[in-house]
Design a protein around this motif. Structure first.
Motif, PDB file in Angstrom:
ATOM      1  N   VAL A 104      51.229  39.715  34.882  1.00 56.67           N
ATOM      2  CA  VAL A 104      52.033  40.585  35.744  1.00 56.67           C
ATOM      3  C   VAL A 104      51.488  40.578  37.162  1.00 56.67           C
ATOM      4  O   VAL A 104      52.254  40.503  38.135  1.00 56.67           O
ATOM      5  N   ALA A 105      50.167  40.640  37.286  1.00 55.26           N
ATOM      6  CA  ALA A 105      49.558  40.612  38.609  1.00 55.26           C
ATOM      7  C   ALA A 105      49.840  39.284  39.306  1.00 55.26           C
ATOM      8  O   ALA A 105      50.100  39.235  40.513  1.00 55.26           O
ATOM      9  N   GLU A 106      49.780  38.177  38.560  1.00 57.51           N
ATOM     10  CA  GLU A 106      50.108  36.867  39.132  1.00 57.51           C
ATOM     11  C   GLU A 106      51.498  36.891  39.766  1.00 57.51           C
ATOM     12  O   GLU A 106      51.705  36.420  40.887  1.00 57.51           O
ATOM     13  N   LYS A 107      52.452  37.438  39.020  1.00 56.95           N
ATOM     14  CA  LYS A 107      53.840  37.450  39.480  1.00 56.95           C
ATOM     15  C   LYS A 107      53.997  38.318  40.729  1.00 56.95           C
ATOM     16  O   LYS A 107      54.689  37.927  41.681  1.00 56.95           O
ATOM     17  N   LYS A 108      53.356  39.479  40.723  1.00 56.91           N
ATOM     18  CA  LYS A 108      53.501  40.385  41.849  1.00 56.91           C
ATOM     19  C   LYS A 108      52.785  39.863  43.090  1.00 56.91           C
ATOM     20  O   LYS A 108      53.287  39.986  44.212  1.00 56.91           O
ATOM     21  N   ILE A 109      51.586  39.261  42.894  1.00 60.59           N
ATOM     22  CA  ILE A 109      50.809  38.768  44.029  1.00 60.59           C
ATOM     23  C   ILE A 109      51.393  37.462  44.568  1.00 60.59           C
ATOM     24  O   ILE A 109      51.368  37.183  45.766  1.00 60.59           O
ATOM     25  N   GLY A 110      51.939  36.643  43.665  1.00 63.07           N
ATOM     26  CA  GLY A 110      52.517  35.381  44.095  1.00 63.07           C
ATOM     27  C   GLY A 110      51.575  34.204  44.028  1.00 63.07           C
ATOM     28  O   GLY A 110      51.874  33.136  44.573  1.00 63.07           O
ATOM     29  N   PHE A 111      50.414  34.371  43.380  1.00 67.95           N
ATOM     30  CA  PHE A 111      49.442  33.291  43.193  1.00 67.95           C
ATOM     31  C   PHE A 111      49.067  33.215  41.722  1.00 67.95           C
ATOM     32  O   PHE A 111      49.009  34.243  41.042  1.00 67.95           O
ATOM     33  N   CYS A 112      48.792  32.020  41.223  1.00 68.71           N
ATOM     34  CA  CYS A 112      48.327  31.898  39.850  1.00 68.71           C
ATOM     35  C   CYS A 112      46.861  32.294  39.795  1.00 68.71           C
ATOM     36  O   CYS A 112      46.150  32.252  40.804  1.00 68.71           O
ATOM     37  N   SER A 160      33.178  50.266  37.510  1.00 71.61           N
ATOM     38  CA  SER A 160      32.394  49.957  36.313  1.00 71.61           C
ATOM     39  C   SER A 160      31.188  49.128  36.725  1.00 71.61           C
ATOM     40  O   SER A 160      30.996  48.812  37.910  1.00 71.61           O
ATOM     41  N   GLU A 161      30.358  48.748  35.746  1.00 71.55           N
ATOM     42  CA  GLU A 161      29.191  47.914  36.045  1.00 71.55           C
ATOM     43  C   GLU A 161      29.610  46.551  36.580  1.00 71.55           C
ATOM     44  O   GLU A 161      28.897  45.928  37.370  1.00 71.55           O
ATOM     45  N   GLU A 162      30.791  46.073  36.120  1.00 74.36           N
ATOM     46  CA  GLU A 162      31.263  44.760  36.561  1.00 74.36           C
ATOM     47  C   GLU A 162      31.839  44.796  37.961  1.00 74.36           C
ATOM     48  O   GLU A 162      31.890  43.764  38.636  1.00 74.36           O
ATOM     49  N   GLY A 163      32.311  45.951  38.408  1.00 77.11           N
ATOM     50  CA  GLY A 163      32.920  46.040  39.725  1.00 77.11           C
ATOM     51  C   GLY A 163      34.017  47.077  39.751  1.00 77.11           C
ATOM     52  O   GLY A 163      33.770  48.264  39.520  1.00 77.11           O
ATOM     53  N   LEU A 164      35.263  46.628  39.968  1.00 76.04           N
ATOM     54  CA  LEU A 164      36.383  47.557  40.088  1.00 76.04           C
ATOM     55  C   LEU A 164      37.576  47.032  39.290  1.00 76.04           C
ATOM     56  O   LEU A 164      38.028  45.902  39.490  1.00 76.04           O
ATOM     57  N   THR A 165      38.053  47.860  38.363  1.00 80.59           N
ATOM     58  CA  THR A 165      39.238  47.526  37.582  1.00 80.59           C
ATOM     59  C   THR A 165      40.441  48.203  38.218  1.00 80.59           C
ATOM     60  O   THR A 165      40.417  49.410  38.491  1.00 80.59           O
ATOM     61  N   ILE A 166      41.506  47.439  38.442  1.00 81.45           N
ATOM     62  CA  ILE A 166      42.692  47.943  39.132  1.00 81.45           C
ATOM     63  C   ILE A 166      43.922  47.747  38.243  1.00 81.45           C
ATOM     64  O   ILE A 166      44.173  46.640  37.761  1.00 81.45           O
ATOM     65  N   LEU A 167      44.653  48.820  38.029  1.00 76.26           N
ATOM     66  CA  LEU A 167      45.935  48.771  37.326  1.00 76.26           C
ATOM     67  C   LEU A 167      47.021  49.230  38.287  1.00 76.26           C
ATOM     68  O   LEU A 167      46.868  50.265  38.943  1.00 76.26           O
ATOM     69  N   PHE A 168      48.091  48.474  38.396  1.00 81.33           N
ATOM     70  CA  PHE A 168      49.182  48.869  39.291  1.00 81.33           C
ATOM     71  C   PHE A 168      50.521  48.544  38.646  1.00 81.33           C
ATOM     72  O   PHE A 168      50.637  47.624  37.840  1.00 81.33           O
ATOM     73  N   LYS A 169      51.537  49.333  39.004  1.00 80.64           N
ATOM     74  CA  LYS A 169      52.882  49.088  38.483  1.00 80.64           C
ATOM     75  C   LYS A 169      53.913  49.428  39.544  1.00 80.64           C
ATOM     76  O   LYS A 169      53.710  50.310  40.397  1.00 80.64           O
ATOM     77  N   ASP A 170      55.020  48.730  39.449  1.00 79.78           N
ATOM     78  CA  ASP A 170      56.136  48.930  40.365  1.00 79.78           C
ATOM     79  C   ASP A 170      56.893  50.186  39.950  1.00 79.78           C
ATOM     80  O   ASP A 170      57.416  50.265  38.843  1.00 79.78           O
ATOM     81  N   VAL A 171      56.929  51.186  40.832  1.00 80.25           N
ATOM     82  CA  VAL A 171      57.612  52.445  40.522  1.00 80.25           C
ATOM     83  C   VAL A 171      58.765  52.679  41.500  1.00 80.25           C
ATOM     84  O   VAL A 171      59.152  53.825  41.752  1.00 80.25           O
ATOM     85  N   THR A 172      59.311  51.596  42.039  1.00 83.54           N
ATOM     86  CA  THR A 172      60.393  51.722  43.012  1.00 83.54           C
ATOM     87  C   THR A 172      61.587  52.457  42.425  1.00 83.54           C
ATOM     88  O   THR A 172      62.129  53.383  43.034  1.00 83.54           O
ATOM     89  N   ASP A 173      62.022  52.036  41.223  1.00 83.82           N
ATOM     90  CA  ASP A 173      63.165  52.696  40.583  1.00 83.82           C
ATOM     91  C   ASP A 173      62.876  54.171  40.322  1.00 83.82           C
ATOM     92  O   ASP A 173      63.752  55.026  40.488  1.00 83.82           O
TER      93      ASP A 173
END
Length: 371
Positions: free
Chosen positions: A96-104, A159-172
């Protein structure tokens, strides 16, 4: 392994071996093997050192299986997922992130986040991500992308690894909220322009919303007491009326509207009549989720009705009684003993009295129809 050892004396070769543990499972062992030479340089023996790695092997396999499950979950969720290390480099990216960002993901992993997303005050994410990383706290916020006209709801977890990011399109969702807000504004304006009390109550008797008249009435009738969202409406039900209120409320919750008249005595010298209605409120799935309470002050109309009832009673008893007496007397008069002139006047009297009796009946009947 033995052939390798014999061909390469003094070199150590390793292997992991498994065998049935006799209990339906598998036992794992780790071996280090080396060919030992004698003084003439010929291989004289094999030195083998082995130890049990069953627990660590199972743990590793469980970890790998868990990681595969996590990857599967990340690929099936509808949210975009990003994992950044402490240097802000992409570590993991889902589809999903790939699609939204536009990069594989192959193009993203290892690259710095700020190379793709500028560190600017025009958006909320730079300050939010830095705060999460710096203070070690989770952040949740929304951001708007004017280029695409899209709204995103974003949550970031350190977290210990860094930063976990969750995002979703809420336009509708945002557009729907705007429509609801606009509708609510119009509805509120309509409700506030009426003289009725309107209160929306959930199934647990908690106040969800109310109009201006409801607030003003509570202040007037309850000595400036405030009505607030979340309060229990039963706190405002007058003593002696609780049972009826609960019964009507439960009827509306079962899907049956209720309409009733009630006289409420708020304090000495202040007793008013109200027309009260209870309506079931449904969610989009047609499930009753609460009750709309509507109350109209009908004290003036009710008192007028009471006056009309008094007038009807006056006609029915005080006036009709002498009329009935006159009609009774006329039945006793022997018209044959009257003169011709008296017979004529007696006929007028009888006719007029009967007409008066009919009028009284009509007044009583019409008054009884008034509710």
């Amino acid at each position: 392994m033995i052939r390798k050892c014999l061909s390469n004396p003094n070199k150590v070769f390793t292997a992991r071996l498994r065998k049935p543990d006799g209990q339906g499972g598998t036992a794992w062992s780790h071996w280090e093997i080396s060919a030992v030479q004698d003084l003439s340089g010929a291989v004289s023996e094999l030195c083998c050192i082995g130890y049990d790695i069953t627990d660590s092997e199972l743990a590793q396999r469980q970890t790998q299986e868990y990681a595969r499950k996590i990857d599967t979950i990340l690929e099936t969720i509808t949210d975009g997922f990003l994992l950044l290390d402490h240097d802000w480099r992409f570590v993991k990216v889902n589809a999903v992130a790939e699609k939204k960002i536009g990069f594989c993901r192959e193009e993203l992993v290892g690259k710095c986040f700020w190379d793709l997303y500028p560190d600017t005050e025009d958006y909320n994410y730079p300050a939010a991500y830095k705060k999460a990383m710096r203070e070690g706290i989770s952040v949740m916020f929304q951001d708007y992308r004017p280029q695409s006209g899209q709204w995103y709801e974003i949550t970031a977890y350190p977290s210990e690894e860094g930063l976990t990011i969750l995002f979703k399109d809420v336009t509708d969702k945002k557009l729907a909220e705007d429509q609801v807000r606009d509708t609510n504004t119009k509805l509120t304006a309509i409700l506030n322009s009426t003289s009725d009390i309107n209160i929306l109550i959930d199934a647990d008797y908690r106040v969800i919303s109310f109009n201006k008249m409801a607030q003003e009435s509570m202040r007037k009738f309850y000595d400036n007491r405030e009505l607030a969202v979340g309060q229990n409406i039963l706190e405002y039900v007058l003593p002696g009326t609780e049972e009826d209120f609960v019964r009507h409320f439960q009827s509306a919750l079962s899907g049956i509207p209720v309409e009733t008249k009630i006289k409420l005595a708020f304090k000495p010298g202040l007793a008013l009549w109200f027309l009260v209605k209870y309506f079931p409120v449904y969610d989009p799935d047609q499930k009753v989720i609460g009750v709309a309470f509507n109350s109209t002050n009908i004290d003036k109309q009710q008192r007028q009705y009471e006056h009309l009832s008094e007038i009807a009673s006056l006609y029915s008893h005080e006036i009709r009684r002498p009329v009935a007496t006159i009609l009774g007397i006329t039945q006793l008069v022997n018209e044959d003993q009257l003169s011709l002139e008296n017979k004529e006047w007696f006929g007028y009297l009888t006719k007029t009295t009967r007409e008066l009796d009919r009028v009284i009946h009509r007044i009583v009947r019409q008054t009884s129809k008034i509710e």
